[in-house]
Design a protein around this motif. Structure first.
Motif, mmCIF file in Angstrom:
data_model
loop_
_atom_site.group_PDB
_atom_site.id
_atom_site.type_symbol
_atom_site.label_atom_id
_atom_site.label_comp_id
_atom_site.label_asym_id
_atom_site.label_seq_id
_atom_site.Cartn_x
_atom_site.Cartn_y
_atom_site.Cartn_z
ATOM 1 N N ARG A 26 -24.312 -13.625 23.725
ATOM 2 C CA ARG A 26 -23.854 -13.610 25.110
ATOM 3 C C ARG A 26 -22.740 -14.630 25.319
ATOM 4 N NH1 ARG A 26 -29.020 -12.856 28.264
ATOM 5 N NH2 ARG A 26 -29.257 -10.598 28.342
ATOM 6 N N GLU A 30 -22.159 -12.057 30.244
ATOM 7 C CA GLU A 30 -21.747 -10.845 29.539
ATOM 8 C C GLU A 30 -22.426 -10.751 28.175
ATOM 9 O OE1 GLU A 30 -17.630 -8.616 28.017
ATOM 10 O OE2 GLU A 30 -17.585 -10.671 28.779
ATOM 11 N N THR A 31 -23.083 -9.638 27.918
ATOM 12 C CA THR A 31 -23.677 -9.398 26.608
ATOM 13 C C THR A 31 -22.609 -8.851 25.673
ATOM 14 O OG1 THR A 31 -25.878 -8.971 27.521
ATOM 15 C CG2 THR A 31 -25.417 -8.094 25.332
ATOM 16 N N SER A 34 -26.075 -6.809 21.242
ATOM 17 C CA SER A 34 -27.529 -6.878 21.197
ATOM 18 C C SER A 34 -28.039 -5.750 20.318
ATOM 19 C CB SER A 34 -28.146 -6.775 22.599
ATOM 20 O OG SER A 34 -27.890 -5.514 23.178
ATOM 21 N N ASP A 247 -33.740 -13.161 25.032
ATOM 22 C CA ASP A 247 -33.259 -13.461 26.382
ATOM 23 C C ASP A 247 -33.725 -14.829 26.843
ATOM 24 O OD1 ASP A 247 -31.667 -11.314 27.721
ATOM 25 O OD2 ASP A 247 -33.345 -10.072 27.106
#
Length: 347
Positions: A26, A30-31, A34, A247
């Motif tokens: 991240r 914003e990712t 993943s 996360d």
């Protein structure tokens, strides 16, 4: 910023039983990448997902360190205090010169339960001692407290799990609260880590990955698989074993940087290298630091490994990236960590 090809690379490794876990990258909110690969339960063929909770191994030391620094913020713990004044260590080989600061920065010199730098096996500790008898921090004392120290306090730097066990015991003495509950209250809850906890592997907790490692023949061919239920104690301790999601570990890194867990002074202290460990790595209060060619911090991180577990939580200040990798295999985790770093350096 692109991580083209990373998903295919990880999927290929998972298909070859060289990786089982999750990766999250991240930048801010914003990712950037993943992915989840392999099996949370190899026995029942349950796949890993981004919500799977993994044994974080030594990443747990960051939670212990933050809890100790919070007590210092509150004036309840002096980092320069001898550990023998906080924890009853009478009759042991632990020197009264060993301070909390020494323990947190791996400069205490005390002997470890299994000396990883000398190639000793942590798993071998439990060949004769039943793992289920060790559930509290103090239960670990017989594994190291009577061993001769490696060097005088402050006169060297050697990674030491046992130091964090002692800090955990000090936290319990100061707060009157069991270590794991204290971490839930002052770290997990404050950082918004709602999916993190210390799960006993004997309990049917949901969304928790099982740890497995391959059984190899003399030629290195996989001949079977073995779960890690007898490889170390059933529930996490101050030196390792808390469970988390990718996360939640990003939330932790951001909460630290944002000053949500510590005062500005302690936050700066936590994010600053304290002692040089070797040519490439500096130790802080749990964190480890890689410096760039200009002498500035290229990244800071904590990684961990145990039988059936491999973990990484890392921040790259210049590109502003948080990178987390959690795996329920020891096998292949280090290769993934190196590949992630290689790709980020090439950006």
């Amino acid at each position: 910023m692109s991580f083209t090809g990373l998903d295919a690379w990880l999927a290929d490794r998972a298909a070859a039983d060289l990786f089982s876990g999750v990766v999250l990258i991240r930048r801010g909110d914003e990712t950037m990448f993943s992915g989840a690969y392999g099996w949370a339960s190899r026995r029942w063929r349950v796949p890993n997902t981004l919500a799977t909770r993994f044994d974080t191994a030594s990443v747990t030391k960051l939670f212990t360190s933050v809890a100790a620094l919070r007590l210092a913020d509150e004036g309840r713990l002096d980092l320069g205090a001898p550990i023998t004044e906080l924890v009853d260590l009478a009759g042991t080989a632990i020197s009264p010169r060993v301070t909390v600061r020494h323990l947190l920065t791996h400069t205490s010199g005390i002997a470890d339960d299994a000396d990883e730098e000398a190639g000793e096996s942590y798993e071998a500790l439990w060949l004769e001692k039943p793992v289920y008898t060790v559930t509290r921090a103090r239960d670990y004392l017989p594994n190291f407290a009577d061993k001769e120290p490696n060097f005088a306090p402050g006169e060297g730097c050697r990674y030491c799990n046992a130091g964090y066990l002692l800090v955990g015991m000090a936290i319990e003495e100061i707060t009157g609260t069991e270590y794991r509950q204290h971490i839930r209250d002052v770290v997990f809850a404050r950082a918004g880590m709602a999916d993190s906890d210390f799960f006993d592997r004997r309990d049917p907790a949901p969304d928790v990955a099982e740890g497995w490692d391959p059984v190899l023949d003399t030629e290195g061919t996989i001949t079977g698989w073995r779960q890690n239920i007898f490889s170390y104690p059933p529930i996490g301790a101050p030196d390792g074993g808390a469970h988390s999601t990718v996360d939640d570990l990003v939330r932790f890194l951001r909460a630290v940087r944002g000053g949500e867990l510590l005062s500005p002074e302690r936050t700066a202290q936590f994010l600053t290298p304290q002692v040089r460990h070797d040519e490439n790595v500096w130790y802080g209060f749990g964190l480890e630091f890689t410096l760039g060619r200009d002498g500035g911090v290229w990244n800071y991180y904590k990684d961990g490994g145990n039988t059936g577990a491999c973990s990484l939580a890392r921040h790259y200040p210049a590109p502003g990236l948080d990178v987390v990798m959690l795996s329920n295999l020891t096998t292949g985790g280090l290769a993934v960590i190196r590949e992630l770093d290689r790709r980020i350096r090439a950006l």
